[in-house]
Design a protein around this motif. Structure first.
Motif, PDB file in Angstrom:
ATOM      1  N   VAL A   1      -7.137  11.864  -6.887  1.00 44.70           N
ATOM      2  CA  VAL A   1      -6.043  10.043  -6.570  1.00 44.70           C
ATOM      3  C   VAL A   1      -4.721  10.798  -5.906  1.00 44.70           C
ATOM      4  CG1 VAL A   1      -5.576   8.469  -7.631  1.00 44.70           C
ATOM      5  CG2 VAL A   1      -7.169   9.506  -9.035  1.00 44.70           C
ATOM      6  N   LEU A   2      -4.543  11.798  -5.878  1.00 46.22           N
ATOM      7  CA  LEU A   2      -3.587  12.014  -4.752  1.00 46.22           C
ATOM      8  C   LEU A   2      -4.043  12.157  -4.032  1.00 46.22           C
ATOM      9  CD1 LEU A   2      -1.773  14.309  -7.346  1.00 46.22           C
ATOM     10  CD2 LEU A   2      -0.766  12.585  -6.237  1.00 46.22           C
ATOM     11  N   THR A   3      -5.363  12.862  -3.369  1.00 46.95           N
ATOM     12  CA  THR A   3      -5.674  12.462  -2.200  1.00 46.95           C
ATOM     13  C   THR A   3      -5.845  11.345  -0.411  1.00 46.95           C
ATOM     14  OG1 THR A   3      -7.046  14.696  -2.600  1.00 46.95           O
ATOM     15  CG2 THR A   3      -7.899  13.859  -0.716  1.00 46.95           C
ATOM     16  N   LEU A   4      -6.487  10.493  -2.076  1.00 45.10           N
ATOM     17  CA  LEU A   4      -6.646   9.135  -1.423  1.00 45.10           C
ATOM     18  C   LEU A   4      -5.446   8.589  -1.612  1.00 45.10           C
ATOM     19  CD1 LEU A   4      -9.561   8.638  -4.182  1.00 45.10           C
ATOM     20  CD2 LEU A   4     -10.315   8.729  -1.835  1.00 45.10           C
ATOM     21  N   ALA A   5      -4.611   8.657  -2.098  1.00 51.11           N
ATOM     22  CA  ALA A   5      -3.137   8.062  -2.298  1.00 51.11           C
ATOM     23  C   ALA A   5      -2.858   8.723  -0.602  1.00 51.11           C
ATOM     24  CB  ALA A   5      -2.589   8.504  -3.528  1.00 51.11           C
TER      25      ALA A   5
ATOM     26  N   LEU B   1      -1.439   7.849   5.348  1.00 50.72           N
ATOM     27  CA  LEU B   1      -1.599   7.912   5.982  1.00 50.72           C
ATOM     28  C   LEU B   1      -2.264   7.322   6.819  1.00 50.72           C
ATOM     29  CD1 LEU B   1      -1.800   9.876   8.766  1.00 50.72           C
ATOM     30  CD2 LEU B   1      -3.928  10.953   8.002  1.00 50.72           C
ATOM     31  N   VAL B   2      -3.969   6.500   6.679  1.00 46.82           N
ATOM     32  CA  VAL B   2      -4.606   5.083   7.287  1.00 46.82           C
ATOM     33  C   VAL B   2      -3.595   3.915   7.151  1.00 46.82           C
ATOM     34  CG1 VAL B   2      -6.281   3.882   7.107  1.00 46.82           C
ATOM     35  CG2 VAL B   2      -6.281   6.267   7.020  1.00 46.82           C
ATOM     36  N   ASP B   3      -2.557   3.766   6.617  1.00 49.39           N
ATOM     37  CA  ASP B   3      -1.263   2.270   6.681  1.00 49.39           C
ATOM     38  C   ASP B   3      -0.596   2.436   7.682  1.00 49.39           C
ATOM     39  OD1 ASP B   3      -1.257   0.001   5.656  1.00 49.39           O
ATOM     40  OD2 ASP B   3       0.959   1.115   4.389  1.00 49.39           O
ATOM     41  N   MET B   4      -0.101   3.951   8.031  1.00 47.34           N
ATOM     42  CA  MET B   4       0.767   3.850   9.242  1.00 47.34           C
ATOM     43  C   MET B   4       0.486   3.946  10.011  1.00 47.34           C
ATOM     44  SD  MET B   4       3.577   4.093   7.547  1.00 47.34           S
ATOM     45  CE  MET B   4       3.623   3.765   5.745  1.00 47.34           C
ATOM     46  N   VAL B   5      -0.532   5.154  10.477  1.00 50.89           N
ATOM     47  CA  VAL B   5      -1.257   5.096  12.155  1.00 50.89           C
ATOM     48  C   VAL B   5      -2.018   3.674  12.058  1.00 50.89           C
ATOM     49  CG1 VAL B   5      -3.769   5.960  12.764  1.00 50.89           C
ATOM     50  CG2 VAL B   5      -2.627   7.084  11.596  1.00 50.89           C
ATOM     51  N   SER B   6      -2.171   2.804  11.422  1.00 44.15           N
ATOM     52  CA  SER B   6      -2.761   1.315  11.835  1.00 44.15           C
ATOM     53  C   SER B   6      -1.467   0.300  11.802  1.00 44.15           C
ATOM     54  CB  SER B   6      -3.808   0.532   9.916  1.00 44.15           C
ATOM     55  OG  SER B   6      -3.030   0.444   9.246  1.00 44.15           O
ATOM     56  N   LEU B   7      -0.972   0.308  11.237  1.00 38.82           N
ATOM     57  CA  LEU B   7       0.638  -0.591  11.397  1.00 38.82           C
ATOM     58  C   LEU B   7       0.905  -0.042  13.065  1.00 38.82           C
ATOM     59  CD1 LEU B   7       2.602  -2.306  10.807  1.00 38.82           C
ATOM     60  CD2 LEU B   7       4.165  -0.407  10.205  1.00 38.82           C
TER      61      LEU B   7
ATOM     62  N   VAL C   1       0.481  -1.591  -0.425  1.00 39.35           N
ATOM     63  CA  VAL C   1      -0.161  -0.422  -0.199  1.00 39.35           C
ATOM     64  C   VAL C   1       0.473   1.148   0.134  1.00 39.35           C
ATOM     65  CG1 VAL C   1      -1.838   1.076   1.380  1.00 39.35           C
ATOM     66  CG2 VAL C   1      -1.734  -1.400   1.242  1.00 39.35           C
ATOM     67  N   ALA C   2       2.112   1.205   0.652  1.00 34.12           N
ATOM     68  CA  ALA C   2       2.532   2.436   0.708  1.00 34.12           C
ATOM     69  C   ALA C   2       3.401   2.196  -0.303  1.00 34.12           C
ATOM     70  CB  ALA C   2       3.981   1.942   2.065  1.00 34.12           C
ATOM     71  N   SER C   3       3.999   1.639  -1.388  1.00 41.94           N
ATOM     72  CA  SER C   3       4.873   1.720  -2.224  1.00 41.94           C
ATOM     73  C   SER C   3       3.563   2.095  -3.552  1.00 41.94           C
ATOM     74  CB  SER C   3       5.274   0.333  -2.674  1.00 41.94           C
ATOM     75  OG  SER C   3       5.313  -0.226  -2.103  1.00 41.94           O
ATOM     76  N   VAL C   4       2.508   1.577  -3.631  1.00 38.65           N
ATOM     77  CA  VAL C   4       1.624   1.955  -5.184  1.00 38.65           C
ATOM     78  C   VAL C   4       0.910   3.743  -4.123  1.00 38.65           C
ATOM     79  CG1 VAL C   4      -0.697   2.416  -5.247  1.00 38.65           C
ATOM     80  CG2 VAL C   4       0.298   0.092  -5.510  1.00 38.65           C
ATOM     81  N   SER C   5       0.797   3.914  -3.179  1.00 40.51           N
ATOM     82  CA  SER C   5       0.690   5.650  -2.277  1.00 40.51           C
ATOM     83  C   SER C   5       1.931   6.430  -2.990  1.00 40.51           C
ATOM     84  CB  SER C   5      -0.305   5.472  -1.230  1.00 40.51           C
ATOM     85  OG  SER C   5      -0.873   4.872  -0.786  1.00 40.51           O
ATOM     86  N   LEU C   6       2.964   6.229  -2.722  1.00 36.67           N
ATOM     87  CA  LEU C   6       3.943   6.877  -2.839  1.00 36.67           C
ATOM     88  C   LEU C   6       3.985   7.013  -4.376  1.00 36.67           C
ATOM     89  CD1 LEU C   6       6.786   5.799  -0.014  1.00 36.67           C
ATOM     90  CD2 LEU C   6       5.896   8.337   0.053  1.00 36.67           C
ATOM     91  N   TYR C   7       4.578   5.812  -5.220  1.00 35.59           N
ATOM     92  CA  TYR C   7       4.152   6.134  -6.997  1.00 35.59           C
ATOM     93  C   TYR C   7       2.856   7.032  -7.202  1.00 35.59           C
ATOM     94  CZ  TYR C   7       5.088   5.230 -11.270  1.00 35.59           C
ATOM     95  OH  TYR C   7       4.142   5.057 -12.928  1.00 35.59           O
ATOM     96  N   VAL C   8       2.492   7.070  -6.894  1.00 32.62           N
ATOM     97  CA  VAL C   8       0.576   8.150  -6.783  1.00 32.62           C
ATOM     98  C   VAL C   8       1.213   9.256  -6.793  1.00 32.62           C
ATOM     99  CG1 VAL C   8      -1.311   8.907  -7.129  1.00 32.62           C
ATOM    100  CG2 VAL C   8      -0.486   6.416  -7.398  1.00 32.62           C
ATOM    101  N   MET C   9       2.056   9.188  -5.300  1.00 29.83           N
ATOM    102  CA  MET C   9       1.841  10.640  -4.845  1.00 29.83           C
ATOM    103  C   MET C   9       2.871  11.460  -5.884  1.00 29.83           C
ATOM    104  SD  MET C   9       1.232  10.042  -0.937  1.00 29.83           S
ATOM    105  CE  MET C   9       1.712  11.304   0.156  1.00 29.83           C
ATOM    106  N   LEU C  10       4.764  10.305  -5.730  1.00 24.54           N
ATOM    107  CA  LEU C  10       5.326  10.862  -6.658  1.00 24.54           C
ATOM    108  C   LEU C  10       5.302  11.772  -8.034  1.00 24.54           C
ATOM    109  CD1 LEU C  10       7.184   8.742  -4.889  1.00 24.54           C
ATOM    110  CD2 LEU C  10       7.876  11.632  -4.725  1.00 24.54           C
ATOM    111  N   HIS C  11       4.256  10.751  -8.742  1.00 24.93           N
ATOM    112  CA  HIS C  11       4.254  11.487 -10.407  1.00 24.93           C
ATOM    113  C   HIS C  11       2.909  12.198 -10.441  1.00 24.93           C
ATOM    114  CE1 HIS C  11       6.542   7.589 -10.494  1.00 24.93           C
ATOM    115  NE2 HIS C  11       7.007   7.805 -11.481  1.00 24.93           N
ATOM    116  N   PRO C  12       2.681  13.115  -9.867  1.00 28.52           N
ATOM    117  CA  PRO C  12       1.581  14.225  -9.938  1.00 28.52           C
ATOM    118  C   PRO C  12       0.394  14.093 -10.983  1.00 28.52           C
ATOM    119  CG  PRO C  12       2.848  15.774  -9.152  1.00 28.52           C
ATOM    120  CD  PRO C  12       3.569  14.287  -9.118  1.00 28.52           C
ATOM    121  N   GLN C  13       1.534  14.195 -12.345  1.00 30.57           N
ATOM    122  CA  GLN C  13       1.158  14.635 -13.926  1.00 30.57           C
ATOM    123  C   GLN C  13       0.523  13.829 -13.786  1.00 30.57           C
ATOM    124  OE1 GLN C  13       4.337  14.268 -12.276  1.00 30.57           O
ATOM    125  NE2 GLN C  13       5.395  12.811 -14.212  1.00 30.57           N
TER     126      GLN C  13
END
Length: 110
Positions: free
Chosen positions: A63-67, A72-78, A45-57
């Motif tokens: 989609v960026l807000t959801l990522a 955030l939810v992934d880190m808090v739940s961990l 989840v973190a990898s996919v989220s970071l990929y989406v956030m690092l390619h905003p164009q």
């Protein structure tokens, strides 16, 4: 051959302890496997989220807000899972002897 009551009680207590030890071993294995799966899912989840956030164009603002929210939810739940499973000692059952120590009449000392 009939067993004495003390020998039968000791046999039953030994079986009870062995069963508790076996169940404790199985629960430990299950918790360990769940931890490994949780880490793998978190990394995915973190990898996919970071990929989406690092390619905003490539993605829209929604989609960026959801990522970002998913990250955030992934880190808090961990953090919550680590606290609940690792740091909270009350969840673990202590494995100890099940025999009852009794004093015998006519004997001095324990």
């Amino acid at each position: 051959m009939a067993r004495s009551p003390a020998a039968e009680q000791l046999r039953q207590e030994r079986e009870t302890f062995d069963q508790a030890r076996s169940q404790d071993r199985l629960w430990f294995g299950l918790r360990l496997a769940m931890g490994y799966v949780a880490i793998a899912i978190m990394v995915l989840v973190a990898s996919v989220s970071l990929y989406v956030m690092l390619h905003p164009q490539r993605y829209g603002p929604a989609v960026l807000t959801l990522a970002a929210a998913a990250l955030l939810v992934d880190m808090v739940s961990l953090a919550a899972a680590v606290f609940r499973l690792v740091l909270q000692q009350g969840s673990a059952r202590a494995l100890g002897p099940v025999t009852q120590v009794t004093s015998h009449p006519g004997r001095n000392g324990p």
